[in-house]
Design an enzyme around this catalytic site. Structure first.
Site, short mmCIF file in Angstrom:
data_model
loop_
_atom_site.label_atom_id
_atom_site.label_comp_id
_atom_site.label_asym_id
_atom_site.label_seq_id
_atom_site.Cartn_x
_atom_site.Cartn_y
_atom_site.Cartn_z
N HIS A 178 32.65 -9.93 -44.13
CA HIS A 178 33.08 -11.30 -43.85
C HIS A 178 31.86 -12.17 -43.63
CE1 HIS A 178 36.43 -13.93 -42.56
NE2 HIS A 178 35.49 -14.53 -41.86
N ARG A 206 40.92 -26.84 -36.61
CA ARG A 206 39.47 -26.98 -36.39
C ARG A 206 38.81 -27.68 -37.58
NH1 ARG A 206 37.69 -21.24 -36.05
NH2 ARG A 206 35.61 -22.13 -35.96
N LYS A 213 40.41 -11.50 -37.05
CA LYS A 213 40.87 -11.22 -38.42
C LYS A 213 40.40 -9.83 -38.86
CE LYS A 213 39.45 -15.02 -40.53
NZ LYS A 213 39.40 -16.35 -39.97
N ASP A 267 45.22 -17.61 -35.57
CA ASP A 267 43.95 -18.07 -36.13
C ASP A 267 44.21 -19.03 -37.29
OD1 ASP A 267 41.03 -18.06 -36.61
OD2 ASP A 267 41.63 -17.14 -38.49
N SER A 303 37.70 -16.12 -34.14
CA SER A 303 38.38 -16.25 -35.43
C SER A 303 38.00 -15.09 -36.35
CB SER A 303 37.99 -17.59 -36.06
OG SER A 303 38.30 -17.64 -37.41
N1 URA Z 1 34.91 -17.90 -40.76
C1 URA Z 1 36.04 -17.64 -40.04
O1 URA Z 1 36.82 -16.78 -40.42
N2 URA Z 1 36.29 -18.33 -38.96
C2 URA Z 1 35.45 -19.27 -38.50
O2 URA Z 1 35.74 -19.84 -37.49
C3 URA Z 1 34.28 -19.56 -39.22
C4 URA Z 1 34.02 -18.85 -40.35
#
Ligand code: URA
Length: 442
Positions: free
Chosen positions: A82, A168, A187, A161, A183
């Site tokens: 990620h 956001r 995930k 999220d 966040s």
């Molecule tokens: N990537 C994410 O999944 N969440 C964030 O808040 C910023 C980047």
């Protein structure tokens, strides 16, 4: 408990209890917290922050808001990567077919564009027919069948999220360390992979502007992983200039295909793709030697096996695999404007944020969470940092559907490019790796 009291508490910079955070997330989920209240709370967090414990509690509450994927006997071998978000960051798209071709199962849930940064899901949806709306069942089944699947964050997984992320994006509260950490980590934990590699970016195009902030965010994420019993490796990488040459949805898919065809052997995209893939192969114990792992991965690209995997992935998710050999099958923009250098010298820097801003203006990103995006527009960097230019050489190319927007985008891009007489010294793409096991810098 009332939402307004939680906003007041955070406004006064006081610490939330775990019950309060649980209440907040439940209220977001059952609709009793209104968007304007959540936005006010997000802004209070933006200014006053969250402690590590509050961030871990928020992460856990977001995980609890939905399902957690169980990959069964695949869990130990699955890799998930990620990125905290960048400009022109197409490394997920180059990495996952490569890893899958190496026999590593990859299950990836990705997001849409956020703030000024692009999103992998938006990029993939530029491929005609490509379906990113996989159910968890479909995602697991596809990984079992072809070793790789990529889907949009489903409503079943960390749905809290999903709601916070969209708010956001439109309330200028993205670049907050605890909000990013909760966040990303929620995930990743809900996605069920055991081996998690996080690409934590710093620089003008990242949410963290300095390497020190990226280290802070990395440590926070590794620590939250520890508190919640998950191992995370954070790789801190530069986002001072856009990654690769293409910025914009279909342009980035085309650049990824060029990498997978073996036509991009050096530069930042190749460097990061091979580095992350190598880390994964070493972490899984498939290779002990870094050079051997890297050579094997290069061979998978040179021999066309990685490209073949990408084709398989596109086909499995309903996309048209013919785009690999015919880029005219993408939505095409009406205008292509080549912009020249006004002087001789070397490119010293390309401000990633300004290029991203220009792209968003062209329509590649969103201003409101419901806005459609234009897959065809974007900017191609004909020159990158360190390259020599002569007056009249093409510095960058704008792909657009609107002449007025093109002019404004050109102004931002002209500002983004810094051309000086001397050749700049080159910096490493990878600043630091923070290991999972011991949270020690290496
Ligand atoms: N990537 C994410 O999944 N969440 C964030 O808040 C910023 C980047």
């Amino acid at each position: 408990m009332r939402i307004v009291d939680l906003i007041e508490k955070k406004k006064q910079n006081q610490e939330h209890t775990s019950e309060e955070i649980k209440f907040l997330i439940e209220s977001i989920m059952n609709g009793t917290a209104q968007d304007y209240q959540i936005s006010a709370w997000l802004m209070a967090v933006y200014f006053n922050g969250l402690s590590e414990t509050e961030t871990a509690n928020l992460t856990q509450a977001m995980i609890n808001s939905g399902e957690v994927i169980d990959f069964g006997n695949l869990t130990d071998s699955i890799v998930d990567k990620h990125s905290t978000g960048g400009v022109g960051d197409k490394v997920t798209i180059t990495l996952i077919p490569l890893l899958a071709a190496a026999g590593v199962p990859v299950a990836k849930l990705s997001g849409r564009g956020l703030g000024h940064t692009g999103g992998t899901i938006d990029k993939l949806e530029s491929i005609p027919g490509f379906n990113t709306q996989l159910s968890i069942k479909e995602l697991i089944a596809q990984v079992q069948k072809i070793n790789v699947a990529i889907g949009a964050q489903t409503q079943n997984l960390t749905p809290a999220d999903g709601k916070l992320y969209a708010l956001r994006d439109v309330t200028a509260t993205v670049d907050s360390m605890p909000l990013i950490a909760s966040s990303v980590v929620s995930k990743k934990i809900a996605s069920g992979a055991k081996n998690i590699i996080l690409d934590v970016k710093y620089g003008s195009g990242a949410f963290m502007k300095t390497p020190e902030d990226a280290v802070g965010l990395s440590k926070l994420m590794v620590n939250i992983g520890k508190i919640l019993n998950k191992s995370i490796t954070a790789v801190i990488t530069s986002m001072e200039e856009p990654l690769g040459r293409a910025v914009g949805n279909s342009l980035e898919i085309i650049e990824s295909i060029e990498f997978l065809k073996g036509n991009i052997k050096t530069g930042d995209v190749a460097e990061l793709t091979y580095s992350f893939a190598t880390i994964a192969l070493l972490q899984l114990g498939i290779y002990d030697d870094e050079n051997e792992a890297r050579n094997y991965l290069k061979e998978l690209v040179e021999s066309g096996q990685a490209l073949e995997k990408f084709k398989e992935l596109i086909t499995a998710q309903g996309g048209n695999p013919d785009i690999i050999n015919n880029y005219d099958l993408f939505d095409l923009p009406a205008y292509k404007v080549e912009c020249e250098s006004k002087k001789n010298g070397f490119v010293h820097n390309i401000d990633a944020y300004k290029v991203a801003y220009a792209c968003k203006l062209l329509g590649a990103g969103r201003d409101r969470k419901t806005d459609p995006i234009d897959y065809s527009v974007g900017i191609f960097l004909n020159k990158k940092t360190g390259e020599e230019v002569h007056k009249g050489d093409i510095l960058y190319t704008i792909y657009s559907n609107d002449p007025d927007k093109t002019k404004i985008a050109q102004k931002y891009c002209d500002e983004a490019f810094v051309v000086n007489e001397n050749k700049p010294t080159s910096n490493n793409m990878i600043y630091k790796i923070i290991r999972v096991e011991d949270d020690e810098d290496v």
